[in-house]
Write a protein that holds these residues in place. Structure first.
Motif, short mmCIF file in Angstrom:
data_model
loop_
_atom_site.label_atom_id
_atom_site.label_comp_id
_atom_site.label_asym_id
_atom_site.label_seq_id
_atom_site.Cartn_x
_atom_site.Cartn_y
_atom_site.Cartn_z
N GLU A 24 0.85 -1.18 0.00
CA GLU A 24 0.00 0.00 0.00
C GLU A 24 0.89 1.23 0.00
O GLU A 24 1.98 1.24 0.58
CB GLU A 24 -0.90 -0.05 1.23
N LEU A 25 0.40 2.27 -0.65
CA LEU A 25 1.19 3.50 -0.78
C LEU A 25 1.57 4.05 0.60
O LEU A 25 2.63 4.65 0.76
CB LEU A 25 0.39 4.51 -1.58
N ASN A 26 0.71 3.84 1.58
CA ASN A 26 0.99 4.36 2.92
C ASN A 26 2.06 3.56 3.64
O ASN A 26 2.49 3.95 4.71
CB ASN A 26 -0.26 4.30 3.81
N PRO A 53 5.78 11.72 3.81
CA PRO A 53 4.63 12.60 3.60
C PRO A 53 4.13 13.10 4.94
O PRO A 53 3.98 12.34 5.89
CB PRO A 53 3.59 11.67 2.97
N LYS A 54 3.93 14.37 5.02
CA LYS A 54 3.39 14.95 6.24
C LYS A 54 1.89 14.97 6.07
O LYS A 54 1.37 15.50 5.11
CB LYS A 54 3.93 16.36 6.41
N PRO A 56 -1.90 15.78 6.04
CA PRO A 56 -2.55 17.09 6.00
C PRO A 56 -3.10 17.43 7.37
O PRO A 56 -3.50 16.57 8.15
CB PRO A 56 -3.67 16.90 4.99
N MET A 68 -11.28 22.16 1.81
CA MET A 68 -10.84 21.23 0.78
C MET A 68 -9.37 21.42 0.47
O MET A 68 -8.60 20.47 0.41
CB MET A 68 -11.65 21.44 -0.50
N SER A 72 -6.43 18.58 1.05
CA SER A 72 -5.69 17.92 -0.01
C SER A 72 -4.21 18.29 0.03
O SER A 72 -3.39 17.61 -0.56
CB SER A 72 -6.28 18.31 -1.36
N GLY A 73 -3.90 19.37 0.72
CA GLY A 73 -2.52 19.84 0.74
C GLY A 73 -1.62 18.91 1.51
O GLY A 73 -1.81 17.72 1.57
N ILE B 328 3.17 10.71 -7.77
CA ILE B 328 3.00 9.69 -6.73
C ILE B 328 3.22 10.31 -5.36
O ILE B 328 2.56 9.95 -4.38
CB ILE B 328 3.94 8.48 -6.97
N ILE B 331 0.09 12.15 -4.48
CA ILE B 331 -0.96 11.22 -4.09
C ILE B 331 -0.67 10.64 -2.71
O ILE B 331 -1.55 10.51 -1.87
CB ILE B 331 -1.10 10.08 -5.13
N SER B 332 0.61 10.34 -2.47
CA SER B 332 0.93 9.70 -1.20
C SER B 332 0.69 10.65 -0.03
O SER B 332 0.28 10.21 1.04
CB SER B 332 2.36 9.18 -1.20
N THR B 333 0.93 11.95 -0.23
CA THR B 333 0.64 12.86 0.88
C THR B 333 -0.85 12.92 1.15
O THR B 333 -1.28 12.98 2.30
CB THR B 333 1.14 14.29 0.59
N SER B 334 -1.65 12.90 0.08
CA SER B 334 -3.09 13.02 0.34
C SER B 334 -3.67 11.72 0.85
O SER B 334 -4.72 11.70 1.45
CB SER B 334 -3.81 13.47 -0.93
N ARG B 335 -2.99 10.60 0.62
CA ARG B 335 -3.50 9.32 1.09
C ARG B 335 -2.99 8.97 2.49
O ARG B 335 -3.39 7.96 3.06
CB ARG B 335 -3.04 8.21 0.14
N GLU B 336 -2.09 9.81 3.01
CA GLU B 336 -1.36 9.41 4.22
C GLU B 336 -2.28 9.04 5.37
O GLU B 336 -2.05 8.06 6.07
CB GLU B 336 -0.42 10.55 4.62
N ILE B 337 -3.36 9.82 5.59
CA ILE B 337 -4.17 9.53 6.77
C ILE B 337 -5.33 8.60 6.48
O ILE B 337 -6.11 8.28 7.36
CB ILE B 337 -4.71 10.83 7.40
N VAL B 338 -5.45 8.15 5.22
CA VAL B 338 -6.56 7.25 4.90
C VAL B 338 -6.27 5.87 5.47
O VAL B 338 -5.22 5.30 5.20
CB VAL B 338 -6.74 7.17 3.37
N ALA B 342 -6.19 0.81 -0.84
CA ALA B 342 -6.80 1.47 -2.00
C ALA B 342 -8.03 0.73 -2.49
O ALA B 342 -9.03 1.35 -2.87
CB ALA B 342 -5.77 1.60 -3.11
N GLY B 380 -17.71 14.59 -1.25
CA GLY B 380 -16.66 15.51 -1.67
C GLY B 380 -15.90 16.11 -0.52
O GLY B 380 -14.70 16.27 -0.58
N GLN B 381 -16.60 16.45 0.55
CA GLN B 381 -15.90 17.22 1.56
C GLN B 381 -15.76 16.49 2.88
O GLN B 381 -14.65 16.31 3.37
CB GLN B 381 -16.64 18.54 1.78
N ILE B 384 -13.48 13.45 2.93
CA ILE B 384 -12.06 13.78 2.81
C ILE B 384 -11.56 14.37 4.12
O ILE B 384 -10.50 14.00 4.63
CB ILE B 384 -11.85 14.77 1.66
N GLN B 385 -12.37 15.29 4.68
CA GLN B 385 -11.90 15.93 5.91
C GLN B 385 -11.83 14.94 7.05
O GLN B 385 -10.96 15.05 7.91
CB GLN B 385 -12.84 17.08 6.27
N PRO B 391 -8.64 12.68 -1.68
CA PRO B 391 -9.16 13.48 -2.80
C PRO B 391 -8.93 12.85 -4.16
O PRO B 391 -9.84 12.90 -5.01
CB PRO B 391 -8.42 14.80 -2.64
#
Lengths: 386, 508
Positions: A24-26, A53-54, A56, A68, A72-73, B328, B331-338, B342, B380-381, B384-385, B391
């Motif tokens: 997994e990417l994480n 990766p930090k 968000p 948003m 996403s940042g 990548i 993507i990996s930063t935005s997936r970090e806390i998920v 996948a 959408g929101q 994600i939050q 995202p």
């Protein structure tokens, strides 16, 4: 009924066996750059720059409207970790011990090699990168005078050091050598690899707050580093390698008493190996270039075709000198065939090459080289300040 | 009439009408027992002969019945004796009247809205067709809209639908055969084709397949579709249904057979190929450059609708080296806390999207918009939050959803949407290898499919040079001089030679 049974068995095959090589990417640590140093006791020290990766920062603070964008940042912090061992894989194993996630090599963009290690020979060390299929063969290779680890640890402000070096390489002003290029060069001749250095840091900042840049080139004889050539000579080497893409040339013609700068539009260099009837080997370097004038500080009136001819002659002279200079240093001093002369002979005269291949080291330094350079001035610029 | 597992049909009323009116009435009262909407209207013809009209309230045009039947028959001014046939010929000013002699026939006629006229001392009855039930007017087809092109759509009334097609093809060769299918529903099912264009064996085959249907009722075309298709277990639709008469007319001109079902605004077209399911009628109504460009776009999005989520899952779980480094990392930063892998993330999002789509279709319009707003906000929101999905995954799912709606036929779009779930599972377990396996399976399956004997992929496999003009691109009309070829002999050319226009081509 049988269909259902078959589908059931097939589904079980898929789902029960699980996903054994799923990462997994994480759960992976993306390696951006590798630095290889040699320690005084002969041990290898491998450092990697990984992107951590930090996460968000979530929805706190910034208000609902830009939630948003916040979500996403998130940024990545380059981190350097080090492992030591007798060989590179040995060191990497130690490295994995200090990285909680599985090291992922697929995105390695740069490989930095310490000068001392380069002097002991590259072939054995590079063997690992060639054999292991997980490496990107398009990673850029560099040599550095100091410790490779320090280069990776520089605190570049926006990008990571690996990214900075990749960008420099892609500019193609200096040499740009990827792992696969290096393999080619090691197999067919001698190698030249860009050398990096730190940009002197600004006065108030810490010594590590700066970026690396490509300063010169390291020349290899066989697989051992034998010396360096300056940026100017490197450009000469690039001309002969037919690798020149963007450059400015400034000439000073006697008649005009002043500088004229030209920008290069096209340049093509061909190597023409010749074996003369008396059995002597000779290399003709044919270079053709089209240029535009971008600055005229001299008295020459460029509307006059005669003067253009003068500029042309001066340009040809300048290029000849530049190429000759590079040849003198690399061919005569270092005796390294970084231009691929041997390969050219091999292609054109396969039979003779087979016979003299073993003496190439003796033939090469004394090879007669003829420079045949034709320059063209295409345009004299949009307007003129004169 | 119970359905038996044998071929016996029970016939209770196959008797002739009796010449005794009261006996006949008794028979009908028995048959239509407990039908409170039936009307028995006794009257005297010419003031002397007993007669009876039987009809259903609400299915008969009262005004017409009064002026053209009742009042004319009750006129008391002549003394000439007539039998039913003569009455029909001389007195009934109604366009469609048929003579009936069997009780079965009579019952059927009454059921379909005719008025049955029975006269004392006669063994023949008259079925007067003054059908007058309420019907919807012709409206724009809501499921297949076009910017440029005809705006009329089929209605629930088969006679109107047939007229819409006849109005477009004024050719005596346009033939029509009608069957009644459904023991209780007695639904009119008509097949239309153009003689000489449609292959005779195809026409015969369609007719035979329709004829063998034995079912209690046909409410919608789907009933028929599932009872006549070649591969009943395939997820792919093998018959095209459309709401547009222009699409039907164009298909007829290509040599296809269309089937209309009373009570449904959809018309089935056979044979159908995958290509024809991917073509929208508007491809032909816009300039061919635009039509071709839209078609290429559509092919791209068919691929996206089937593959994008599975590719995303495969790349993220197995092939991280396939994406550019910067992508990548972003993507990996935005997936970090998920917290989910996948594949789970993708399945959650896809299922939610399908639920939203279904809710949006099914709910009343006023609530429907509320659902879509809530859905957009939730997915959408908030998701994600809350860190439940990332995202990029939302983007992938949204893009996939949009892609599946670019397929002009809703049922084919639904097929691709459905197939993407097994593809996601394959991608999550075997990576790109799994996706390729899945694609191979789908492709092999498509190759085995046939629609009324015509290969489902025809145009592509078997490849035809002429059909290339109407495949990835839509060639201008003057280039499309041949009809698509299905099987056997066919009427090849659809236009005269040299149709390309130009300044020199006009009449001097």
């Amino acid at each position: 009924m049988t269909t259902i049974r078959i589908v059931f068995i097939l589904m079980s095959c898929l789902l029960l066996t699980g996903c054994w090589d799923r990462n997994e990417l994480n759960e992976i640590a993306l390696v951006r750059g590798i630095g290889i140093d040699i320690l005084n006791n002969g041990q290898i020290e491998v450092s990697v720059e990984i992107s951590v990766p930090k996460a968000p920062s979530g929805s706190g603070g910034g208000g609902e409207s830009d939630g948003m964008a916040q979500g996403s940042g998130g940024i990545t912090l380059p981190t350097v970790r080090t492992g030591r061992g007798v060989t590179i894989p040995d060191a990497l194993e130690k490295l994995q011990e200090v990285i909680p996630r599985k090291i992922f090599w697929g995105h390695t963009e740069v490989i930095i090699i310490n000068e001392n290690l380069a002097k002991t020979g590259l072939r054995d060390k590079m063997d690992y990168f060639m054999r292991n299929p997980r490496f990107r063969l398009h990673a850029f290779v560099f040599v550095t005078k100091g410790k490779a680890k320090d280069m990776l640890g520089l605190e570049t402000s926006l990008y990571s050091p690996s990214e900075v070096l990749t960008d420099f390489s892609e500019e193609k002003v200096m040499l740009h050598v990827t792992l696969i290029n290096l393999l080619d060069m090691l197999n067919s001749g001698d190698a030249a690899i860009p050398m990096i250095k730190k940009v002197p840091p600004q006065k108030k900042s810490k010594p590590t707050q700066t970026i690396p840049f490509i300063k010169s080139s390291a020349v290899f004889k066989n697989d051992k580093m034998v010396g360096t050539i300056s940026d100017k000579l490197t450009r000469g080497v690039k001309w002969i390698q037919n690798d020149i893409e963007e450059t400015q040339v400034t000439v000073n013609s006697k008649k005009g008493e002043g500088y004229i700068s030209m920008t290069l539009l096209r340049a093509e260099t061909k190597l023409e190996p010749v074996i003369k009837k008396d059995g002597k080997w000779k290399m003709i370097i044919k270079a053709r270039t089209d240029d535009d004038i971008i600055l005229n500080e001299s008295h020459l009136n460029l509307k006059d075709p005669q003067n253009i001819k003068i500029v042309k002659k001066a340009l040809e002279k300048k290029l000849t000198a530049r190429l000759q200079h590079a040849l003198d240093k690399v061919q005569k001093d270092y005796k390294a065939d970084v231009f691929g002369f041997g390969e050219a002979f091999h292609r054109k005269y396969p039979k003779q090459w087979k016979e003299s291949k073993d003496h190439w080291d003796e033939i090469y330094p004394n090879l007669e080289v003829e420079l045949d350079i034709h320059a063209n001035v295409l345009r004299t610029g949009a307007g003129s300040a004169h | 009439m119970p359905f038996r597992r044998s071929n016996q049909k029970n016939s209770l009323h196959s008797n002739q009408l009796s010449s005794d009116l009261s006996k006949n009435i008794h028979t009908f009262k028995n048959a239509f027992e407990d039908c409170s909407d039936i009307v028995y209207r006794p009257f005297l013809i010419n003031g002397e002969r007993k007669a009876m009209m039987i009809y259903f309230v609400g299915m008969v045009d009262f005004a017409e019945l009064d002026t053209n039947v009742l009042s004319r028959l009750m006129e008391k001014n002549e003394s000439k004796e007539r039998n039913v046939t003569q009455w029909i010929q001389e007195k009934l000013s109604v366009a469609k009247v048929t003579e009936v002699t069997l009780i079965d026939e009579c019952i059927q006629e009454i059921s379909t809205g005719s008025t049955l006229l029975l006269v004392d001392q006669e063994q023949i009855g008259a079925a007067i067709q003054l059908v007058g039930y309420e019907k919807r007017s012709i409206e724009e087809p809501s499921s297949e809209q076009v910017v440029k092109g005809p705006r009329d759509g089929f209605t629930e009334t088969i006679s109107v639908n047939v007229a819409l097609i006849r109005r477009r093809i004024k050719d005596p060769n346009l033939k029509m055969k009608t069957l009644k299918i459904g023991r209780s529903s007695q639904t009119d099912v008509s097949m239309m084709y153009i003689k000489d264009l449609a292959n005779e064996t195809l026409v015969e085959e369609v007719y035979n397949r329709l004829k063998r249907i034995d079912i209690d009722g046909v409410i919608e075309t789907q009933y028929i579709e599932e009872l006549i298709e070649d591969h009943p277990t395939s997820p792919f639709p093998q018959i095209l249904s459309t709401e547009r008469p222009d699409t039907c007319a164009a298909s007829l001109l290509e040599g296809r057979v269309i089937m209309l079902v009373d009570g449904s605004p959809f018309v089935m077209i056979a044979p159908t190929t995958l290509l024809s399911l991917l073509q929208s009628s508007e491809d032909y109504y816009q300039r061919y450059v635009l039509g071709s460009a839209i078609r290429l776009l559509r092919f791209l999005y068919v691929g996206i609708s089937l593959l994008l989520p599975s590719l995303y899952v495969a790349v993220l779980s197995y092939h991280q080296e396939m994406l550019p480094t910067k992508l990548i990392i972003s993507i990996s930063t935005s997936r970090e806390i998920v917290p989910f892998p996948a594949i789970v993330e993708a399945l959650i999002m896809e299922v939610t999207f399908e639920a939203l789509r279904e809710a949006g279709v099914r709910l009343p319009k006023q609530i429907g918009s509320a659902v879509s707003i809530a859905g957009a906000l939730v997915i959408g929101q908030a998701a994600i939050q809350a860190g439940i999905v990332s995202p990029p995954m939302v983007m992938v799912v949204a893009l996939t959803g949009i892609a599946s709606f670019t397929i002009p036929r809703y049922n084919l779009g639904a097929t691709f949407r459905l197939l993407r779930f097994p593809m996601i599972v394959l991608a999550g377990t075997l990576g790109i290898l799994g996706i390729m396996l899945g694609l191979l399976l789908i492709l092999t399956h498509l190759c085995t499919l046939r629609s009324f004997g015509v290969p489902y992929l025809s145009g592509m496999a078997p490849m035809q040079k002429t059909s290339m003009k109407d495949f990835l691109i839509r060639a201008p009309w003057w280039m499309q001089s041949t009809r698509p070829h299905f099987t056997g002999k066919y009427n090849k050319f659809r236009q005269g030679p040299n149709q390309k226009p130009g300044p020199q081509q006009g009449g001097d």
